[in-house]
Design a protein around this motif. Structure first.
Motif, PDB file in Angstrom:
ATOM      1  N   LEU A 197      54.316  20.278 -42.247  1.00  0.00           N
ATOM      2  CA  LEU A 197      53.738  21.534 -41.767  1.00  0.00           C
ATOM      3  C   LEU A 197      52.224  21.484 -41.552  1.00  0.00           C
ATOM      4  O   LEU A 197      51.711  22.124 -40.641  1.00  0.00           O
ATOM      5  CB  LEU A 197      54.144  22.683 -42.691  1.00  0.00           C
ATOM      6  N   PRO A 198      51.469  20.763 -42.374  1.00  0.00           N
ATOM      7  CA  PRO A 198      50.043  20.624 -42.049  1.00  0.00           C
ATOM      8  C   PRO A 198      49.858  20.054 -40.638  1.00  0.00           C
ATOM      9  O   PRO A 198      50.597  19.171 -40.217  1.00  0.00           O
ATOM     10  CB  PRO A 198      49.533  19.670 -43.135  1.00  0.00           C
ATOM     11  N   LYS A 199      48.885  20.608 -39.948  1.00  0.00           N
ATOM     12  CA  LYS A 199      48.767  20.343 -38.509  1.00  0.00           C
ATOM     13  C   LYS A 199      48.205  18.975 -38.137  1.00  0.00           C
ATOM     14  O   LYS A 199      47.457  18.372 -38.912  1.00  0.00           O
ATOM     15  CB  LYS A 199      47.877  21.421 -37.884  1.00  0.00           C
ATOM     16  N   GLU A 200      48.557  18.576 -36.923  1.00  0.00           N
ATOM     17  CA  GLU A 200      48.079  17.317 -36.357  1.00  0.00           C
ATOM     18  C   GLU A 200      46.557  17.260 -36.437  1.00  0.00           C
ATOM     19  O   GLU A 200      45.866  18.228 -36.136  1.00  0.00           O
ATOM     20  CB  GLU A 200      48.538  17.219 -34.897  1.00  0.00           C
ATOM     21  N   ASN A 201      46.076  16.106 -36.878  1.00  0.00           N
ATOM     22  CA  ASN A 201      44.646  15.836 -37.034  1.00  0.00           C
ATOM     23  C   ASN A 201      43.984  16.581 -38.197  1.00  0.00           C
ATOM     24  O   ASN A 201      42.779  16.466 -38.399  1.00  0.00           O
ATOM     25  CB  ASN A 201      43.865  16.107 -35.733  1.00  0.00           C
ATOM     26  N   GLY A 202      44.804  17.303 -38.959  1.00  0.00           N
ATOM     27  CA  GLY A 202      44.289  17.905 -40.184  1.00  0.00           C
ATOM     28  C   GLY A 202      44.296  16.871 -41.310  1.00  0.00           C
ATOM     29  O   GLY A 202      44.788  15.746 -41.158  1.00  0.00           O
ATOM     30  N   LEU A 203      43.768  17.283 -42.456  1.00  0.00           N
ATOM     31  CA  LEU A 203      43.565  16.344 -43.556  1.00  0.00           C
ATOM     32  C   LEU A 203      44.857  15.671 -44.019  1.00  0.00           C
ATOM     33  O   LEU A 203      44.931  14.443 -44.159  1.00  0.00           O
ATOM     34  CB  LEU A 203      42.896  17.100 -44.723  1.00  0.00           C
ATOM     35  N   VAL A 204      45.882  16.459 -44.278  1.00  0.00           N
ATOM     36  CA  VAL A 204      47.141  15.887 -44.786  1.00  0.00           C
ATOM     37  C   VAL A 204      47.804  15.023 -43.716  1.00  0.00           C
ATOM     38  O   VAL A 204      48.306  13.935 -44.001  1.00  0.00           O
ATOM     39  CB  VAL A 204      48.103  17.003 -45.254  1.00  0.00           C
ATOM     40  N   TRP A 205      47.790  15.517 -42.500  1.00  0.00           N
ATOM     41  CA  TRP A 205      48.398  14.760 -41.383  1.00  0.00           C
ATOM     42  C   TRP A 205      47.756  13.380 -41.281  1.00  0.00           C
ATOM     43  O   TRP A 205      48.435  12.379 -41.072  1.00  0.00           O
ATOM     44  CB  TRP A 205      48.201  15.566 -40.093  1.00  0.00           C
ATOM     45  N   LYS A 206      46.446  13.348 -41.470  1.00  0.00           N
ATOM     46  CA  LYS A 206      45.744  12.073 -41.350  1.00  0.00           C
ATOM     47  C   LYS A 206      46.058  11.149 -42.531  1.00  0.00           C
ATOM     48  O   LYS A 206      46.241   9.950 -42.368  1.00  0.00           O
ATOM     49  CB  LYS A 206      44.229  12.311 -41.279  1.00  0.00           C
TER      50      LYS A 206
END
Lengths: 689, 689
Positions: B546-555
């Protein structure tokens, strides 16, 4: 001693028996009485069903709320009978008043096929000259016709024959030896049987013929396993015993277990019916579900070649999950301390008949209920779970369906279904291109792709009958990464869609958003979370209906078009593919689509509603499913959400509890029977950390 | 007697012990030896990990195939140590040769946080004047600082502090009494701890302050349950005993059970590692999986407000599923006849330390394995199932993860995870708007939305290492309703997509198409179905990240971007979020995204491949999850498809078998211990139909 035995004992003394509970299935004597009342006025019938016409909800709710001052609902029999010329009669008999309430000739419908109806076909098929001729073409001599078998199915729907004549299609097989599995020897043609005249009226013969299979038998009975080297000898016994008896009590068919209380019904069609399910929340008996059952199912097969489109069994509506139910055995189907319930039905001739041990009620250990260890000091509480399982198993020709209603201490209700039995098979030539519609599971045996789609009917009663259904999706929060409202992009929430009309409530599954559906009482908020008290449907085996829109299955199995439908409660709406399912054309669609079309914009928010959920699996067969299929489980959960103010099973005694202060607390229920597998000292005792 | 005990006995006589199996975890003495070798050359270190550097696959496969003529893989220790100034050293020690193979200073990384690292923080926090000041603001006097607790987490990543200093964030709590659950008393500020200097370097203080909760304790320990009315007394014992012992044998850490054989490894990070899993198919020991483990996980929380974006624990890569593992107890965590395996680790000081009973191995009855009744004559075969369970439980601060690898007789491998323990909580003001990012689970207690995403690493070995991964979707056949090819619209088939490159193999879940993934050996076709021998991944709990693309978790959690990734096998690719996970920025993303980006178009078809599968749940808390959460199960299956030529468990002795001819067959394994719940004659014996 269980309440029912006490009452039995009491009735021996007083000579009086309690009247049946209004939800109880009709007893043998009630069935006999109903048939007798009908026979006074109508004759020359064979009986298709004599079952409980369940008390109307309003009447029953009133009686349940105040049985002392409310008239007890009458015992009413719901009757289907068939006369000469495939004439179908629907009737109701009031058993309290001993009178026929209604009796109607219903045109253009066919009631379900009973086990007795099925049994007749095989003997007719074996004697039919045209069938004998077809068998000869495939290499079976006339004198071997006793080796020819058939699984008679309803015809489903065949536009050439319509709905007015009661028909069955005979899926044909051969057994070299009476003990051989016939499913390795499917025959390629399909006779059509007229149930009224008891003759074969047509045979569907494929353009390309496939002689009877020459492969050796593929059996799984004991003699065949012995011949192949025998059974394995390394399965050591696991003994499961309950020396102090079970943890549930029965008051007639009302079971109480832990905080749960419910009535266990049964009918010829849905099999188990669970009614008035309540949970005792610290002394407050809170209603949860008014009624739950598997209401219908359909098993569409994926081969488009004629006449395989007819293979899409509605096992409940066309045959009856109750009628097909197995008589269960101690230690075979369930282990431990078992309580069985029998099931009484009418037979074709109008006499009552009983399947012994139709329902199994038992408990199982369920591993860890909850556990937490404080990493600082290893203080820990660990509590083991128990579950209550109410189950039956039915055999639908080749397949078996094992249905388990499972009640958990944490307020969860689980429905588990195990599929086992044997694949439906069709003949194939060596090297034949199956076009992806099936798999050669054994030389010469084509098992077609198929789906098992079940329709669960849930009549929620979440702290009362007025409930609202919400669709709940896990959704990303607004604001792109870097925005003030969502700088790191990690925002997410439960997006709720309130269902206000049946039309809007038609909803599909979404695995990516972990879609669930909540049944909520909006007028009662959880005092902590301030959200409506709810139960959530968590179901993850939700394939789409693969037969196409406006095709035969899509039209007949309207309930399967969406994962969830919601309707306003109506006493008459029990069967989502219609009351009489065989030979419905789907034009118009019976059941759910008809009810919704009649009133698509009716208010269903904060109303007495019913949720219909279609779930199941898509099965692409493979050789390991044959000659008998290892049980394939599927499951769904109904979980309390914002229903309780805290974990409702904290009062289950722990296996172990220690606290940081070191103060000795609580009782220990450590299982002293568990041992180390290979002997030796136990290295660590959870009681002495 | 088990093989390992025989060998032990033998070693007492000969004075010789067998060398460890190459997959065996390092023993205490091996850890001691490795540390000794390092210390000869390097000093002033504290040890983060000394674990088995698993034998290279090619070397090990060669040895397994022909151990007599192939050099035995050396025992090599994989070492992580930390020196002054947060300096991180990665090294390898050859234990056979007694020498250091490599020793490197690795810049800009932080190894995981051990339990000892965690323990230090709380004592520092309690003494820190700024923390004391903050506690004072919330209403906790300085003399009550002993009532202040913290769950120290790695900082995850905080761009203000980067990756060069080893940091932890302290999630703060309060306990009115030492035995009270602290999670009802979260504090609103968050100190940052420097592990090198052992001091608090910063405190994140929210703009709006929330005084310490005034609600009464919400406990679940025995004294509190007793005070509320006590434990329920109606849970009668279920005794599970195995008087003839278990059905498995152990040869060291290699277990044989039914047709399965595999090695049970364990390391500080992944916890259980299962290697060289084979299935004996009628005498032919067929490879199925080379290695399976939970390789990583991430638990992102959904509140976008600073500093909650840092709450996204990689419980395996940042803390270690092995390090956090519970010491298990007979009858508490598992029932029956149990075999435990211990786990040895290095401690901070370089000494070996052992968690007793880290892994539990036991069997359970598993209900019906298969059943079929012939409706014509009620002839029936019913066979009960047994399962083998290899499990461990780890406590990640507030949560517990119970991991069960389950082996079935029908060739299925199941991974079940139960989540229990306690919600991570945050402080809230009375009536505070939580904006949908959390739920008030108890007055003053906000439990944030979160996901539990696990990464399963499967190294398939389906009849050999060269495998191909297919995505399989249930799909409608071509041709509209009414067309010649699909007249009734019922055509459907299994649509297969062959994965040829890592880039193309990035795939998401599709619940509607019942998407599965098949691991196939294309060079070996099933002799009946003519399809490649395969194992199918059936996983239905597959939410999107659920965390968005290019956000901290996604990265940082690149492995979680897709449900399935496939890579070509590489000995060095074990950790999908990188070798050292704490304080990675995700720029660039470590692990899977980096490996794939390095060679996106590499051939992965008919190659030695690894399948990475991310699954889990999205959790929107509710009050019934508190103060301790009833176990929430999730499960996935690896099922043989076209792997066997028939049901592989037909040789399991049936509970009952009867045949149409009436000839008495087979043995009866009817469980004579099962009884009727309320006494009375058994109405029906499955042996006498």
């Amino acid at each position: 001693m269980a309440l029912d035995r006490l009452k039995q004992a009491a009735s021996h003394i007083t000579g009086q028996t309690e009247p049946p509970y209004p939800f109880d299935p009709l007893s043998e004597s009630e069935i006999e009485k109903a048939v007798g009342i009908i026979r006074k006025e109508h004759d020359n019938l064979f009986f298709n069903a004599v079952t409980l016409w369940e008390p109307r909800k309003a009447e029953m709710m009133a009686w349940v709320a105040d049985p002392e001052h409310t008239p007890r609902p009458h015992r009413i029999a719901d009757v289907v009978a068939i006369g000469k010329g495939s004439k179908v009669y629907d009737g109701h008999v009031d058993l309290n008043e001993g009178k026929l309430l209604s009796w109607e000739l219903t045109e253009g419908v066919q009631p379900l096929i009973t086990m007795e109806d099925l049994q007749i076909v095989e003997s007719v098929v074996r004697k039919d000259p045209k069938v004998i001729e077809q068998c000869g073409i495939l290499g079976i001599p006339a004198e071997d016709m006793y080796k020819v078998y058939c699984d008679p199915w309803t015809i489903g729907y065949d536009e050439r024959f319509g709905s007015n004549v009661r028909l069955q299609q005979a899926l044909m097989y051969y057994r070299p030896h009476v003990d051989d599995s016939q499913y390795s020897y499917p025959l390629d043609f399909c006779p059509i049987f007229n149930a009224d005249t008891q003759e074969i009226i047509h045979i569907d013969v494929p353009p390309v013929r496939r002689p009877v299979n020459k492969a050796p038998p593929n059996n799984y009975h004991a003699a065949s396993i012995e011949a192949e080297g025998g059974y394995r000898t390394d399965v050591k016994p696991i003994n499961i015993t309950q020396p102090e008896g079970v943890s549930f009590t029965m008051d007639g068919r009302i079971i109480s277990w832990q905080n749960w209380k419910l009535h266990i019904g049964f009918n010829y069609r849905e099999g188990m019916v669970l009614s008035n399910i309540t949970f005792n929340d610290k002394g407050n008996e809170r209603p949860v579900f008014w009624r739950m059952s598997l209401a219908e199912m359909v098993v569409p097969y994926g081969n488009p070649e004629h006449p395989h489109q007819r293979k899409h069994a509605f096992d409940l509506g066309e045959y009856g999950g109750g009628y097909m139910t197995n008589s269960l055995s101690l230690g075979c189907d369930c282990k431990g301390a078992i309580h069985y319930l029998d099931a009484a039905f009418v037979n074709r001739a109008g006499a009552p008949t009983t399947i012994k041990n139709a329902i199994c009620v038992h408990e199982e250990d369920n591993g860890i209920l909850f556990k937490h260890t404080d990493f600082r000091d290893d203080s820990v509480t660990v509590t083991r779970a128990r579950k209550l399982i109410i189950s039956h198993i039915f055999t639908a020709a080749n397949y078996e369906y094992c249905v388990y209603w499972i009640f958990h201490q944490d307020g969860t209700v689980q429905l588990e279904i195990k599929l086992t039995g044997i694949l439906n098979t069709y003949a194939m030539l060596p090297g034949e291109d199956l076009h992806g519609w099936g798999t050669e599971v054994y030389p010469g045996v084509n098992a077609h792709n198929h789906q098992h789609l079940f329709c669960l009917r849930v009549d929620p009663n979440i702290d009362g009958p007025k409930n609202t259904i919400f669709q709940v999706d896990a959704a990303r929060g607004a604001g792109e990464v870097g925005s003030k409202e969502n700088p790191y992009g990690n925002a997410f929430y439960a997006k709720k869609t309130r269902f206000e009309t049946p039309e809007q409530a038609k909803s599909d599954y979404d695995g990516a958003s972990s879609r669930t559906w909540e049944m909520s009482n909006e007028s009662k908020l959880n005092p902590y979370s301030h959200k409506p008290v709810s139960y959530k449907l968590v179901s993850r085996e939700v394939p789409v209906l693969l037969p196409k829109e406006n095709g035969l299955v899509w039209k007949r199995a309207g309930f399967a078009r969406h994962a969830v439908h919601v309707t306003k409660y109506d006493d008459s709406q029990i069967h989502p593919a219609g009351r009489h399912v065989p030979q419905t054309s789907g034009e118009p669609s019976e059941g759910l689509p008809a009810w919704i079309a009649a009133n698509p914009n009716q208010n269903i928010a904060n109303e007495d509603v019913v949720l219909w959920h279609t779930f199941g699996i898509t099965h692409f067969p493979s050789p390991e499913d044959f000659p008998v299929m290892p049980a394939e489980p599927m499951t769904l959960l109904l979980r309390p959400r914002n229903f309780f103010t805290r974990n409702p099973c904290l009062d289950v005694p722990p296996s172990y509890c220690s606290v940081p202060s070191g103060v000795k607390q609580g009782v220990s229920l450590v299982d002293k029977l568990s041992t180390l597998a290979f002997g030796g000292e136990q290295k660590k005792d959870c009681c002495k950390k």
